[in-house]
Design a protein around this motif. Structure first.
Motif, PDB file in Angstrom:
ATOM      1  N   THR A  69       0.850  -1.198   0.000  1.00 54.14           N
ATOM      2  CA  THR A  69       0.000   0.000   0.000  1.00 54.14           C
ATOM      3  C   THR A  69       0.882   1.242   0.000  1.00 54.14           C
ATOM      4  OG1 THR A  69      -1.737  -1.161   1.202  1.00 54.14           O
ATOM      5  CG2 THR A  69      -1.814   1.247   1.218  1.00 54.14           C
ATOM      6  N   CYS A 105      -8.081  -5.478   5.283  1.00 54.38           N
ATOM      7  CA  CYS A 105      -8.357  -4.739   4.049  1.00 54.38           C
ATOM      8  C   CYS A 105      -7.276  -3.674   3.848  1.00 54.38           C
ATOM      9  CB  CYS A 105      -9.732  -4.074   4.102  1.00 54.38           C
ATOM     10  SG  CYS A 105     -11.077  -5.194   4.557  1.00 54.38           S
ATOM     11  N   SER A 132      -5.778  -0.489   0.800  1.00 54.14           N
ATOM     12  CA  SER A 132      -6.041   0.306  -0.411  1.00 54.14           C
ATOM     13  C   SER A 132      -4.830   0.268  -1.324  1.00 54.14           C
ATOM     14  CB  SER A 132      -6.365   1.757  -0.027  1.00 54.14           C
ATOM     15  OG  SER A 132      -5.308   2.311   0.742  1.00 54.14           O
ATOM     16  N   GLY A 137      -3.631  -3.970  -5.282  1.00 57.19           N
ATOM     17  CA  GLY A 137      -4.647  -4.910  -5.738  1.00 57.19           C
ATOM     18  C   GLY A 137      -4.059  -6.095  -6.490  1.00 57.19           C
ATOM     19  N   SER A 139      -4.955  -8.902  -9.714  1.00 55.12           N
ATOM     20  CA  SER A 139      -5.824  -9.253 -10.843  1.00 55.12           C
ATOM     21  C   SER A 139      -6.382 -10.661 -10.653  1.00 55.12           C
ATOM     22  CB  SER A 139      -5.038  -9.191 -12.155  1.00 55.12           C
ATOM     23  OG  SER A 139      -4.044 -10.211 -12.180  1.00 55.12           O
ATOM     24  N   ARG A 142      -4.676 -13.970  -8.849  1.00 58.73           N
ATOM     25  CA  ARG A 142      -5.257 -14.561  -7.635  1.00 58.73           C
ATOM     26  C   ARG A 142      -5.156 -16.078  -7.642  1.00 58.73           C
ATOM     27  NH1 ARG A 142      -9.258 -10.484  -8.015  1.00 58.73           N
ATOM     28  NH2 ARG A 142     -10.804 -11.906  -8.912  1.00 58.73           N
ATOM     29  N   SER A 185     -10.291  -8.745  -4.528  1.00 60.42           N
ATOM     30  CA  SER A 185      -9.307  -7.724  -4.903  1.00 60.42           C
ATOM     31  C   SER A 185      -9.524  -7.291  -6.338  1.00 60.42           C
ATOM     32  CB  SER A 185      -7.886  -8.275  -4.719  1.00 60.42           C
ATOM     33  OG  SER A 185      -6.923  -7.272  -4.955  1.00 60.42           O
ATOM     34  N   ALA A 186      -9.050  -6.111  -6.646  1.00 59.75           N
ATOM     35  CA  ALA A 186      -9.064  -5.584  -8.007  1.00 59.75           C
ATOM     36  C   ALA A 186      -7.847  -4.697  -8.173  1.00 59.75           C
ATOM     37  CB  ALA A 186     -10.348  -4.798  -8.278  1.00 59.75           C
ATOM     38  N   ARG A 231      -7.361  -1.049  -6.646  1.00 60.59           N
ATOM     39  CA  ARG A 231      -8.453  -0.752  -5.710  1.00 60.59           C
ATOM     40  C   ARG A 231      -8.274  -1.466  -4.370  1.00 60.59           C
ATOM     41  NH1 ARG A 231     -14.156  -1.116  -8.625  1.00 60.59           N
ATOM     42  NH2 ARG A 231     -14.695  -0.104  -6.657  1.00 60.59           N
ATOM     43  N   GLY A 232      -7.131  -2.096  -4.170  1.00 63.05           N
ATOM     44  CA  GLY A 232      -6.876  -2.728  -2.886  1.00 63.05           C
ATOM     45  C   GLY A 232      -7.360  -4.166  -2.822  1.00 63.05           C
ATOM     46  N   SER A 233      -7.207  -4.754  -1.608  1.00 62.13           N
ATOM     47  CA  SER A 233      -7.538  -6.167  -1.411  1.00 62.13           C
ATOM     48  C   SER A 233      -8.204  -6.364  -0.063  1.00 62.13           C
ATOM     49  CB  SER A 233      -6.270  -7.032  -1.471  1.00 62.13           C
ATOM     50  OG  SER A 233      -5.577  -6.839  -2.685  1.00 62.13           O
TER      51      SER A 233
END
Length: 600
Positions: free
Chosen positions: A358, A379, A381, A384, A386, A390, A433-434, A437-439
């Protein structure tokens, strides 16, 4: 069933070799049926020709079968391989030709013109003999054709030679029956050949499968041996590496607490960060080794999450602040059923990843209810993950977006350890996750009912910020480790008495004039002595159950099992200072409690 042309030639060759072998094993049945058929024919046709002719014909039949008996014995003595049975098959077919010729001769000689009754009996006898032995003769096509054609063709020709319409019609019917017999025998032979060929094909497939299975078992055994060898090597080599690394970490931590000059603090801080990274990387590799070796056994119990959350907050608040990140730990009164030490390791690894990946924003640790389960969520920010990545993030040495981590390098073992620990605890791990956009990582843990007694104990532990004034007995045969512990514990106000054995520690404590509040012993001491024995000696001689812990550089399966049996708390070197601090504080304020090996 596949046609003969669809089968491999080698399979057909083996099938026909088996058919030839069957001919020689059926000699008694073939001879018996031949003699029986001849006897019936002589009985039916008795009186139509001279007895001498019958005797000569029967003698020829028996002589031919005797020659076959001699052939059978030679075959058995030779015991030919499948590839060398063709000449034996041709020899048997020659005997079939002779037998067929003898029966064909009987059909011509015994045919009585003008005597329809005997003609009918003769036709019935010959066709009966042929049909009765079709299963035997159809085993081998040359025998089938040689015997059937030479036995029936002369009779059919003799019937047709009568010249009248009735005998012509009978000959035509006999010719049709002959064609049927040959066709039936031909198809029967094909079915037998196909069955044998398919059986051999199945045998080959089974053999190949067994061979592949054996190869796979051998490869798996080799891999397991290699894995055991790797584990044994790591366990052996790590002991010598752990000692200096452990002492170095203690010295640097103590030095960081004493230095005041900004320039020196910056240098010491960088050294401390490097040592901390080295210790974590080394511990991660050892964790993988221990988990793969089955040296970690969970000890589940009901416990509150609040103290665990406080330790995570204490461990990562400064790290997050130094990176200008917000760290939020949501207070909770929930209790869970798990192994507190293993669950703590999972959350430490998750929070470490959250802070590492982060750059802006922060990380949050909290809990959500899910029926009978609790979802402990970390969590962030950060960068992320993909969907494609994953699938691999829990693999060893896999690193997400190596170019986007802003120089914060790891080994890609944190999530691999989390996966193994979660599987060991039967906890499910979820990932949302994205990219950009974080996980969110969620650990699903069973809820537990609060224990009032443990709740009070937990409150006592969390309210004790230090262990100043405590006397700690450190037993280690490495002087640098003792001095490192002395320097590090002194910054929290503790007093350290050091010794290299249990007996030396008794002497040192006698000179100091005070019982220790805690014993910290290395597992393997000099001259083959063990830390467990040293702890037992001190407890026995001092007459009290003193809280004790082991610090070991030996992570072998045997050592882990022995330490687990001692019921002492164990940390494996190199020990991170904050983890050592937490356990020392816990033992000083709460005393011994049932546990297994610490997974540091």
């Amino acid at each position: 069933m596949p046609s003969l042309t669809a089968l491999a030639p080698r399979l057909l060759q083996r099938a026909r070799a088996d058919q030839i072998a069957t001919l020689f094993t059926q000699w008694p049945v073939a001879t018996g049926s031949m003699v029986l058929g001849a006897t019936i024919l002589i009985t039916v046709m008795w009186g139509t020709v001279s007895p001498r002719l019958f005797a000569a014909w029967m003698g020829a039949i028996i002589l031919n079968q005797a020659w076959r008996l001699w052939l059978v014995r030679r075959y058995r003595a030779a015991a030919p391989e499948p590839a060398r049975r063709a000449p034996w098959g041709r020899a048997w077919a020659f005997g079939s030709l002779l037998a067929g010729a003898l029966w064909g001769l009987a059909g011509v000689v015994l045919f009585l013109p003008g005597d329809p009754g005997h003609q009918a009996l003769l036709i019935v006898c010959l066709f009966g003999v042929i049909l009765g032995g079709i299963n035997l003769t159809a085993v081998y096509k040359p025998s089938l054709y040689g015997f059937v054609l030479l036995a029936l063709a002369p009779l059919i020709a003799r019937v047709a030679m009568e010249g009248d319409q009735l005998h012509a019609f009978i000959a035509a019917v006999m010719l049709v029956v002959l064609a049927f017999i040959l066709g039936f025998g031909h198809n029967l032979n094909n079915v037998l050949t196909q069955s044998l060929a398919i059986r051999y094909e199945n045998v080959d497939l089974i053999g190949e499968l067994q061979s592949q299975t054996a190869a796979a078992d051998h490869a798996r055994a080799a891999a397991e041996d290699a894995n055991r060898g790797k584990t044994q090597f790591l366990a052996a080599a790590s002991h010598d590496l752990r000692q200096p690394l452990h002492a170095l970490g203690l010295f640097v931590s103590a030095l960081a607490a004493k230095v005041r000059e900004p320039e020196l603090r910056s240098i010491v801080g960088n050294i401390n960060a490097s040592v901390d990274a080295l210790e974590r990387l080394f511990s991660a590799m050892m964790d993988i080794s221990k988990l793969d070796a089955g040296a970690v056994e969970p000890v589940r119990c009901a416990f509150p999450l609040a103290p665990l959350f406080q330790r995570v907050d204490a461990a990562f608040a400064a790290v997050a602040a130094s990176s200008h990140l917000r760290l939020s730990v949501v207070a909770t009164r929930a209790w869970v059923d798990s192994d507190p030490l293993l669950l703590e390791r999972i959350l430490f690894n998750l929070m470490s990843n959250a802070v590492r990946y982060t750059q802006r924003g922060g990380a949050v640790l909290g809990v959500r209810r899910r029926g009978t389960l609790l979802a402990i969520e970390v969590c962030d920010s950060g960068i992320g993950i993909s969907a494609m990545e994953r699938q691999h993030i829990f693999d060893e040495f896999y690193q997400v977006d190596a170019a986007g981590r802003h120089g914060r390098q790891g080994m890609g073992l944190g999530l691999a350890i989390i996966r193994r620990l979660a599987a060991l605890l039967h906890h499910e791990v979820e990932v949302e996750s994205a990219p950009g956009r974080g996980s969110r990582f969620s650990i699903l843990v069973p809820r537990a009912t609060p224990d009032p007694v443990q709740s009070v104990s937990a409150a006592v532990v969390s309210s004790s910020p230090t262990f100043g004034g405590a006397l700690i007995a450190v037993i280690d045969d490495e002087v640098t480790v003792v001095e490192g512990m002395r320097a590090w514990l002194a910054q929290s106000g503790a007093v350290v008495v050091g010794a290299s054995s249990g007996r030396e520690m008794l002497t040192a404590l006698g000179e100091y004039g005070r019982y220790p509040d805690l014993i910290v012993a290395d597992y393997r001491l000099g001259a083959g002595a063990l830390g467990t024995d040293a702890v037992a000696l001190l407890r026995h001689e001092l007459g009290m159950h003193i809280p004790a812990m082991l610090i070991s550089g030996d992570s072998s399966t045997e050592a882990i099992s022995a330490m687990r049996a001692s019921s002492l708390h164990v940390l494996l070197k190199p020990v991170l200072p904050q983890e050592l601090h937490l356990l020392v504080e816990r033992l000083l304020t709460h005393g011994d409690e049932p546990t297994a090996v610490e997974r540091a």
